[in-house]
Design a protein around this motif. Structure first.
Motif, PDB file in Angstrom:
ATOM      1  N   ASP A   1      63.007  57.952  63.884  1.00  0.00           N
ATOM      2  CA  ASP A   1      63.568  56.528  65.294  1.00  0.00           C
ATOM      3  C   ASP A   1      62.872  55.567  63.859  1.00  0.00           C
ATOM      4  OD1 ASP A   1      64.793  54.204  66.926  1.00  0.00           O
ATOM      5  OD2 ASP A   1      63.825  55.462  68.058  1.00  0.00           O
ATOM      6  N   ILE A   2      63.853  54.519  63.735  1.00  0.00           N
ATOM      7  CA  ILE A   2      63.739  53.439  63.368  1.00  0.00           C
ATOM      8  C   ILE A   2      63.007  52.469  63.636  1.00  0.00           C
ATOM      9  CG2 ILE A   2      65.875  52.267  63.534  1.00  0.00           C
ATOM     10  CD1 ILE A   2      62.856  51.540  60.550  1.00  0.00           C
ATOM     11  N   THR A   3      63.162  52.672  65.049  1.00  0.00           N
ATOM     12  CA  THR A   3      62.006  51.462  66.173  1.00  0.00           C
ATOM     13  C   THR A   3      61.385  51.377  66.555  1.00  0.00           C
ATOM     14  OG1 THR A   3      64.377  51.943  67.867  1.00  0.00           O
ATOM     15  CG2 THR A   3      62.299  51.479  69.359  1.00  0.00           C
ATOM     16  N   GLY A   4      60.857  49.649  65.957  1.00  0.00           N
ATOM     17  CA  GLY A   4      59.217  49.653  65.991  1.00  0.00           C
ATOM     18  C   GLY A   4      58.044  50.508  64.452  1.00  0.00           C
ATOM     19  N   GLN A   5      59.745  50.631  63.790  1.00  0.00           N
ATOM     20  CA  GLN A   5      58.977  50.960  62.095  1.00  0.00           C
ATOM     21  C   GLN A   5      58.972  50.104  61.219  1.00  0.00           C
ATOM     22  OE1 GLN A   5      56.506  53.406  62.837  1.00  0.00           O
ATOM     23  NE2 GLN A   5      56.854  53.690  64.710  1.00  0.00           N
ATOM     24  N   SER A   6      59.800  49.029  61.632  1.00  0.00           N
ATOM     25  CA  SER A   6      60.692  48.281  60.158  1.00  0.00           C
ATOM     26  C   SER A   6      59.843  47.416  59.867  1.00  0.00           C
ATOM     27  CB  SER A   6      62.085  47.058  61.228  1.00  0.00           C
ATOM     28  OG  SER A   6      62.352  46.777  60.571  1.00  0.00           O
ATOM     29  N   THR A   7      60.302  47.285  58.504  1.00  0.00           N
ATOM     30  CA  THR A   7      59.310  46.511  57.923  1.00  0.00           C
ATOM     31  C   THR A   7      59.836  45.753  56.629  1.00  0.00           C
ATOM     32  OG1 THR A   7      57.983  48.000  56.398  1.00  0.00           O
ATOM     33  CG2 THR A   7      57.082  48.143  58.321  1.00  0.00           C
ATOM     34  N   GLY A   8      60.932  45.684  56.111  1.00  0.00           N
ATOM     35  CA  GLY A   8      61.416  45.102  55.683  1.00  0.00           C
ATOM     36  C   GLY A   8      62.095  43.971  55.565  1.00  0.00           C
ATOM     37  N   THR A   9      61.718  42.855  54.762  1.00  0.00           N
ATOM     38  CA  THR A   9      62.211  40.869  55.131  1.00  0.00           C
ATOM     39  C   THR A   9      63.086  41.386  53.855  1.00  0.00           C
ATOM     40  OG1 THR A   9      60.932  41.733  52.641  1.00  0.00           O
ATOM     41  CG2 THR A   9      59.492  40.973  54.169  1.00  0.00           C
ATOM     42  N   GLY A  10      64.247  42.228  52.567  1.00  0.00           N
ATOM     43  CA  GLY A  10      65.054  41.857  52.640  1.00  0.00           C
ATOM     44  C   GLY A  10      64.679  41.940  51.235  1.00  0.00           C
ATOM     45  N   GLU A  11      63.247  41.560  50.380  1.00  0.00           N
ATOM     46  CA  GLU A  11      63.226  40.800  49.446  1.00  0.00           C
ATOM     47  C   GLU A  11      63.355  42.398  48.760  1.00  0.00           C
ATOM     48  OE1 GLU A  11      61.850  38.221  47.931  1.00  0.00           O
ATOM     49  OE2 GLU A  11      61.909  37.209  50.085  1.00  0.00           O
ATOM     50  N   TYR A  12      63.701  41.858  46.744  1.00  0.00           N
ATOM     51  CA  TYR A  12      64.592  43.243  45.926  1.00  0.00           C
ATOM     52  C   TYR A  12      63.173  44.335  45.843  1.00  0.00           C
ATOM     53  CZ  TYR A  12      65.216  44.616  41.391  1.00  0.00           C
ATOM     54  OH  TYR A  12      65.079  45.291  40.278  1.00  0.00           O
ATOM     55  N   ASP A  13      62.438  43.929  46.023  1.00  0.00           N
ATOM     56  CA  ASP A  13      61.164  45.105  46.104  1.00  0.00           C
ATOM     57  C   ASP A  13      61.389  46.258  46.734  1.00  0.00           C
ATOM     58  OD1 ASP A  13      60.377  44.482  43.609  1.00  0.00           O
ATOM     59  OD2 ASP A  13      58.142  43.183  44.832  1.00  0.00           O
ATOM     60  N   ASP A  14      61.886  45.704  48.373  1.00  0.00           N
ATOM     61  CA  ASP A  14      62.622  46.095  49.749  1.00  0.00           C
ATOM     62  C   ASP A  14      63.250  47.335  49.236  1.00  0.00           C
ATOM     63  OD1 ASP A  14      60.057  45.067  50.551  1.00  0.00           O
ATOM     64  OD2 ASP A  14      61.950  44.097  51.971  1.00  0.00           O
ATOM     65  N   PHE A  15      64.338  46.983  48.258  1.00  0.00           N
ATOM     66  CA  PHE A  15      65.469  47.729  48.055  1.00  0.00           C
ATOM     67  C   PHE A  15      65.215  48.274  46.843  1.00  0.00           C
ATOM     68  CE2 PHE A  15      67.835  43.571  49.956  1.00  0.00           C
ATOM     69  CZ  PHE A  15      68.209  44.227  50.485  1.00  0.00           C
ATOM     70  N   VAL A  16      64.868  48.374  46.175  1.00  0.00           N
ATOM     71  CA  VAL A  16      63.905  49.575  45.269  1.00  0.00           C
ATOM     72  C   VAL A  16      63.142  50.637  46.155  1.00  0.00           C
ATOM     73  CG1 VAL A  16      62.278  49.716  43.022  1.00  0.00           C
ATOM     74  CG2 VAL A  16      63.771  47.614  43.114  1.00  0.00           C
ATOM     75  N   THR A  17      62.469  50.619  47.122  1.00  0.00           N
ATOM     76  CA  THR A  17      62.173  50.594  47.014  1.00  0.00           C
ATOM     77  C   THR A  17      62.901  52.370  48.304  1.00  0.00           C
ATOM     78  OG1 THR A  17      60.237  49.509  48.009  1.00  0.00           O
ATOM     79  CG2 THR A  17      59.750  51.574  49.230  1.00  0.00           C
ATOM     80  N   VAL A  18      63.679  51.862  48.615  1.00  0.00           N
ATOM     81  CA  VAL A  18      64.079  52.243  49.794  1.00  0.00           C
ATOM     82  C   VAL A  18      65.188  53.357  49.230  1.00  0.00           C
ATOM     83  CG1 VAL A  18      66.429  50.915  50.155  1.00  0.00           C
ATOM     84  CG2 VAL A  18      65.714  52.238  52.136  1.00  0.00           C
ATOM     85  N   PHE A  19      65.596  53.065  47.445  1.00  0.00           N
ATOM     86  CA  PHE A  19      66.761  53.559  46.736  1.00  0.00           C
ATOM     87  C   PHE A  19      65.224  54.690  46.769  1.00  0.00           C
ATOM     88  CE2 PHE A  19      69.540  50.486  47.323  1.00  0.00           C
ATOM     89  CZ  PHE A  19      71.282  51.089  48.049  1.00  0.00           C
ATOM     90  N   ARG A  20      64.344  54.259  45.747  1.00  0.00           N
ATOM     91  CA  ARG A  20      63.655  54.990  45.298  1.00  0.00           C
ATOM     92  C   ARG A  20      62.973  56.862  46.472  1.00  0.00           C
ATOM     93  NH1 ARG A  20      60.200  55.574  40.988  1.00  0.00           N
ATOM     94  NH2 ARG A  20      60.868  52.703  40.788  1.00  0.00           N
ATOM     95  N   ASP A  21      62.582  56.196  47.378  1.00  0.00           N
ATOM     96  CA  ASP A  21      62.847  56.996  48.543  1.00  0.00           C
ATOM     97  C   ASP A  21      63.766  58.294  48.642  1.00  0.00           C
ATOM     98  OD1 ASP A  21      60.738  58.170  50.790  1.00  0.00           O
ATOM     99  OD2 ASP A  21      62.666  57.297  52.175  1.00  0.00           O
ATOM    100  N   ARG A  22      65.377  57.338  48.655  1.00  0.00           N
ATOM    101  CA  ARG A  22      66.160  58.239  49.060  1.00  0.00           C
ATOM    102  C   ARG A  22      66.247  58.575  47.693  1.00  0.00           C
ATOM    103  NH1 ARG A  22      72.751  56.325  49.391  1.00  0.00           N
ATOM    104  NH2 ARG A  22      71.374  54.765  51.446  1.00  0.00           N
ATOM    105  N   TYR A  23      66.080  58.793  46.671  1.00  0.00           N
ATOM    106  CA  TYR A  23      66.159  59.633  45.785  1.00  0.00           C
ATOM    107  C   TYR A  23      65.523  60.607  45.046  1.00  0.00           C
ATOM    108  CZ  TYR A  23      66.068  61.253  40.609  1.00  0.00           C
ATOM    109  OH  TYR A  23      66.265  62.598  40.431  1.00  0.00           O
ATOM    110  N   GLU A  24      63.785  60.469  45.598  1.00  0.00           N
ATOM    111  CA  GLU A  24      63.329  61.453  45.515  1.00  0.00           C
ATOM    112  C   GLU A  24      63.198  62.098  46.803  1.00  0.00           C
ATOM    113  OE1 GLU A  24      60.349  62.398  43.284  1.00  0.00           O
ATOM    114  OE2 GLU A  24      61.400  59.862  42.390  1.00  0.00           O
ATOM    115  N   LYS A  25      63.897  61.968  48.376  1.00  0.00           N
ATOM    116  CA  LYS A  25      63.651  63.008  49.205  1.00  0.00           C
ATOM    117  C   LYS A  25      65.065  63.385  48.906  1.00  0.00           C
ATOM    118  CE  LYS A  25      62.470  60.370  52.817  1.00  0.00           C
ATOM    119  NZ  LYS A  25      62.761  59.508  54.122  1.00  0.00           N
ATOM    120  N   LEU A  26      66.638  63.274  48.083  1.00  0.00           N
ATOM    121  CA  LEU A  26      67.628  64.055  47.823  1.00  0.00           C
ATOM    122  C   LEU A  26      67.489  65.624  47.050  1.00  0.00           C
ATOM    123  CD1 LEU A  26      70.713  62.025  49.134  1.00  0.00           C
ATOM    124  CD2 LEU A  26      69.252  64.164  49.975  1.00  0.00           C
TER     125      LEU A  26
END
Length: 522
Positions: free
Chosen positions: A130-155
């Motif tokens: 659950d994302i509730t209480g865990q959100s840390t994103g600020t909308g910066e470019y590096d945040d997008f890189v992080t989430v897509f890198r995590d997607r790639y590694e998991k799948l």
């Protein structure tokens, strides 16, 4: 002995046929003998009152009247028994089971047949992610890189065992020729002048072009691809090593060997979504019939209510929405939703996640409601989590996702593979991709976080969505996919975009067999 648990007090109230306000429950829990205090309060409450209030409790304790008034029998008529106890593999368009309750004598929380008793000691429900209480994103470019890198590694971790993966840097430095495999995120899809398909796949090192010839059997799979999803390909390298000729495409997929989990006892869950309280078209009578049916003997095994978003209609969600509102204040909408939730039996477990009409951020994953709204929606101590949420109900894993990305899937894929008339087929595509919202930058807003909460790391036993206001269900590799329709008749806006909703339905899932019956209350 004093009872410290409000849930226990609600259970006792059920035996007397009463609902109580939050303040009344707090007063009862704080007395030396809550059970005796409850009996006194029930006696002090007038027969025509539907809610036991703090004033009733205070008056009862002052008068010290101890005469117990037993609750009368339910006046509702039981819904007919289902003629087919087996779950069809897909929705067929035939009429679901009908409810014969007329909604004239509306139950509130615990009103209904007193013979219905749910054993709360056996109920078990938890949320794994659950994302509730865990959100840390600020909308910066590096945040997008992080989430897509995590997607790639998991799948990619789910795909590397199927192909001999070579990083893009290795392919680019190759002398050419020979067999190769690549796991990558779809960066681009375009057709060539000859009608072939050129797919650019990206890994953490770079991008590499992959060509799918139009006359190959796998060419049809290109129609299923969405940008930003992760796939694996196998094929041969060109002589100069500049391109891969694709022979096979692999999706993360639900393993064919997957075996679903079931509960250890006969227990059921009602799966609904898109209530839309506050809309002129909210089907209040249908909701009353549904809530009343939950109090009948026929619903005695329905111990869980899982709501997949859009509890209220919201404000400013679409153009001229204010002209279609019966309640114009968002907080008043949630107050009214809570009143309707009180009609549900107090000994049921209720879990809610938000949708795009709810008062949370639109970007997914969506956190659960803030404290102010949680205080408003306090009926039955309902569990409130984010969207999506993987819910464990007595061992059965139910992935709840509101379903905004279904619009994207239906818009991008051929009609035979995804359509509003058969929303479960669009859900099959998300199961195949093991991601609830693969494509970024389209209809679905995605929030950058430290990890991608939208990946299906675990295979669910049940995939439950809403949003599109259409009823559809089926099985994909033994995973049940169900879109549960809505509780809102067609609005003028829906007419303008050609949406004909399936309203007033309640899919009822047997957790011990994973069979399903759909009931109609409209």
């Amino acid at each position: 002995m004093p009872m410290a648990s409000p849930a226990r007090i609600a259970s006792l109230l059920a035996s007397h046929g009463y609902n109580a306000s939050r303040e009344a429950v707090t007063l009862l829990a704080g007395t030396d003998d809550p059970e005796q205090a409850l009996v006194l309060a029930v006696e002090a409450t007038p027969d025509d009152e539907l809610v036991l209030t703090a004033d009733h409790v205070n008056a009862a304790l002052a008068d010290r009247r101890a005469t117990e008034r037993p609750a009368g029998p339910s006046e509702s008529e039981d819904a007919p028994h289902d003629t087919d106890p087996h779950d069809p593999s897909v929705s067929t368009g035939t009429n679901p089971a009908e409810s014969s309750t007329d909604g004239g004598d509306v139950p509130v929380e615990t009103r209904g047949s007193n013979s219905v008793s749910r054993d709360q000691s056996k109920q078990s429900i938890s949320v794994a992610q659950d994302i509730t209480g865990q959100s840390t994103g600020t909308g910066e470019y590096d945040d997008f890189v992080t989430v897509f890198r995590d997607r790639y590694e998991k799948l990619a971790g789910q795909l590397r065992g199927r192909v001999q993966h070579r990083p893009t840097t290795s392919l680019q430095s190759s002398q050419g020729g020979g067999e190769a495999g690549l796991v990558g995120m779809v960066n681009d899809i375009r057709s060539t002048a000859s009608g072939h398909w050129l797919i650019e796949l990206e890994d953490t090192n770079g991008v590499f072009p992959c060509l799918v010839m139009k006359d190959r059997p796998i060419a049809d799979l290109v129609d299923e691809l969405l940008l930003d999803e992760v796939i694996a390909v196998e094929g041969g390298l060109s002589d100069d090593g500049s391109i891969m000729f694709v022979d096979a495409i692999h999706f993360p997929e639900v393993p064919r060997t997957y075996s679903p989990n079931t509960a250890d006892r006969h227990v059921q869950a009602a799966l609904i979504s898109d209530i839309h309280v506050g809309s002129d078209e909210f089907l209040e009578d249908a909701w009353h019939r549904f809530a009343q049916w939950l109090h009948t003997d026929e619903a005695e095994h329905v111990e869980y209510l899982l709501i997949a978003g859009d509890m209220v209609e919201g404000v400013g969600v679409y153009p001229n929405q204010d002209e279609e509102l019966s309640i114009v204040d968002i907080y008043d909408q949630y107050e009214q939703f809570c009143e309707h939730l009180k009609e549900v039996p107090g000994d049921m477990e209720i879990l809610l996640i938000p949708g795009n009409h709810d008062a949370v951020r639109l970007a997914e994953p969506q956190p659960g409601f803030d404290e102010e709204l949680r205080d408003i929606m306090s009926a039955h101590d309902a569990r409130i989590h984010g969207n999506p949420a993987l819910v464990d109900v007595e061992g059965v894993k139910i992935l709840m996702y509101h379903g905004v990305s279904l619009d994207e899937v239906i818009a991008e894929l051929p009609e035979e593979k995804a359509s509003y008339d058969e929303p479960h087929k669009a859900m099959y595509q998300l199961l195949k991709k093991r991601h609830v919202a693969p494509q970024f930058g389209g209809k679905t807003r995605v929030a950058p976080e430290e990890e991608d909460y939208l990946v299906m790391e675990e295979v669910p036993d049940v995939f439950h969505t809403g949003h599109v206001h259409k009823l559809g269900w089926g099985k994909y590799r033994r995973v049940i996919a169900v879109n549960s329709g809505c509780w809102q008749a067609q609005t003028d806006f829906q007419k303008s975009v050609n949406i004909d909703p399936d309203a007033g339905f309640a899919p009822i899932l047997d957790l011990d067999t994973l069979s399903m019956t759909v009931r109609s209350f409209n």
